[in-house]
Design an enzyme around this catalytic site. Structure first.
Site, short mmCIF file in Angstrom:
data_model
loop_
_atom_site.label_atom_id
_atom_site.label_comp_id
_atom_site.label_asym_id
_atom_site.label_seq_id
_atom_site.Cartn_x
_atom_site.Cartn_y
_atom_site.Cartn_z
CG ASN A 171 -1.82 1.20 1.30
OD1 ASN A 171 -1.77 2.08 0.45
ND2 ASN A 171 -2.65 1.24 2.33
NE ARG A 215 -6.22 1.55 0.38
CZ ARG A 215 -6.17 2.71 1.02
NH1 ARG A 215 -5.01 3.17 1.45
NH2 ARG A 215 -7.26 3.39 1.24
CG HIS A 242 -12.82 3.11 3.90
ND1 HIS A 242 -13.48 4.16 4.51
CD2 HIS A 242 -11.50 3.33 4.11
CE1 HIS A 242 -12.60 4.96 5.06
NE2 HIS A 242 -11.39 4.50 4.83
CG HIS A 301 -13.66 1.54 7.44
ND1 HIS A 301 -12.94 0.41 7.12
CD2 HIS A 301 -12.74 2.52 7.63
CE1 HIS A 301 -11.64 0.69 7.13
NE2 HIS A 301 -11.50 1.97 7.44
CG ASN A 347 -6.85 9.66 10.69
OD1 ASN A 347 -7.19 10.41 11.60
ND2 ASN A 347 -6.12 10.06 9.67
NE ARG A 357 -9.25 11.99 5.02
CZ ARG A 357 -9.30 10.73 4.63
NH1 ARG A 357 -10.37 10.24 4.06
NH2 ARG A 357 -8.26 9.94 4.82
CD GLU A 409 -9.04 -1.78 4.55
OE1 GLU A 409 -9.29 -1.03 3.59
OE2 GLU A 409 -8.61 -1.38 5.65
#
Length: 397
Positions: free
Chosen positions: A10, A90, A179, A207, A210, A240, A383
């Site tokens: 990732n 990913r 996600h 989910h 962060n 965010r 994941e």
């Protein structure tokens, strides 16, 4: 050594996570992180038998390539390199082009790079990481697994913005969602808990990390999700803002803010951090709230309220609901947040099982509502396993 090992990578703009996944058990036999890329303190770290090891990267040069090269050396030292059969990457944004996992070649790299306008912090970094891995493992097949792919089953009424169709046709502006690998995985695991085929199961997957998103899953398929054109939309997150009146952007620009200042404010200085004035970390928020900090208390209340609002609204997308699923760092571990969200959903009949909620933490799955009430459960996400399994399936296809 197993012949079912897939290296999952990732690659971010200034970091690179990696894990060696056994696709039979789902276990990570090795995992690590490269971070602070582009800075003098760039480093790769990993854990073996619970002991942390670090390797400093050269100050000059391509840190993504250096990190992958160090991973190769590490795998050789551990005698694992020859057992890796594929590499899975990913990818945050696949646009409408990528609706499933694909084998990486030059045309795929170019397509992913061409979507960089939709994910400027992520897609260019993915391509850098892929090229580094292809140089380091030239004989292995490599696959791209997309965060957005699971949501490509959303109906037009869910992904279309209430804007001119020209903005969609010319620029691809629509809801994409993210996600996806997490929502996909936990919905499959939850179907086993409720003892129904996935194709007949209906969930609202929550989910919470962060980054945070909610997904309505109908008969095993995504039919709506809270993140939008970018991962900024939807829930309040660590830094965010989530949903916000778009006129606020125009207002700030007219006040003399630069475009970059607005972007940084909404992406990096909002959410739990902005409201609390303290931290983006959920644990720090709860600790400060328990000590009477007003900003932390408001951040906690706001976060839980907005999650509950999204859950309530997503019941509209489903004909029936088998369970709410909590997952990811906060969703799997924060008992107070799950408790407050369920309290906010009491009009729908949800009642917390305090013992069940306390037990379903730190990697443990479980139902957290009382018997004979609507079901909410915790499912730890994985994941990396999804990325590894989909890579393996394509390898053998």
């Amino acid at each position: 050594m197993s012949n079912s090992l897939v290296l999952v990578i990732n690659s971010g703009s200034s970091s690179l996570k990696f894990a060696l996944i056994d696709t039979v058990s789902g276990e990570a036999t090795l995992s690590g992180l490269g971070e602070c890329f582009g800075m003098p303190e760039a480093v790769v770290s990993w854990k073996i038998d619970g002991e942390k090891h670090e390797h400093a990267l050269d100050a000059e040069g391509n840190h993504h390539q250096q990190a992958v090269d160090r991973i190769v050396v590490l795998l050789e030292e551990l005698g694992m390199k020859q057992d890796i059969v594929a590499i899975g990457h990913r990818v945050v944004h696949g646009g409408e082009k990528f609706t499933k996992t694909v084998k990486i070649d030059e045309s795929v790299l170019e397509e992913i790079d061409s979507l960089s306008d939709l994910a400027p912090l992520h897609n260019p970094a993915h391509v850098i990481g892929m090229r580094a891995a292809m140089a380091a493992f030239p004989s292995l097949s490599q696959y791209a697994v997309f965060d957005t792919a699971f949501h490509q089953t959303m109906p037009a009424k869910a992904y279309t913005g209430a804007i001119s169709q020209k903005l969609y046709t010319d620029y691809g502006i629509r809801r994409y969602g993210f996600h996806g690998t997490s929502h996909y995985y936990v919905s499959r695991e939850a179907a086993k808990v409720v003892n129904k085929p996935v194709e007949e199961s209906n969930f609202i997957s929550v989910h919470l990390g962060n980054g945070a998103s909610v997904c309505a899953i109908k008969n095993g398929k995504s039919v709506d999700t809270s993140m939008g054109f970018t991962p900024l939309a939807g829930l309040m997150m660590g830094t965010r803002c989530g949903d916000l009146d778009p006129s606020i952007i125009e207002f700030l620009l007219k006040k003399g803010w630069s475009q970059q200042e607005v972007f940084d404010e909404l992406n990096k200085k909002s959410g739990l951090l902005g409201v609390s004035g303290l931290t983006s970390d959920c644990r720090g928020i709860i600790e400060a709230m328990e000590n009477g900090h007003e900003g932390a208390t408001l951040a906690f209340e706001l976060f839980c309220y907005r999650v509950a609002k999204y859950i309530g609204s997503y019941m509209v997308a489903l004909d029936e609901l088998d369970a709410i699923i909590f997952t990811a760092g906060i969703g799997e571990n924060s008992l107070p947040i799950r408790s407050k969200i369920l309290e906010n959903l009491k009009i729908f009949g949800y009642r917390e099982d305090e013992e069940g909620n306390a037990a379903a933490r730190f990697g443990n799955a479980g139902v957290i509502t009382k018997p004979n009430t609507p079901v909410a459960m915790v499912i730890p996400t994985n994941e990396e396993w999804v990325i590894a399994k989909e890579s393996m399936e394509l390898l053998h296809a």
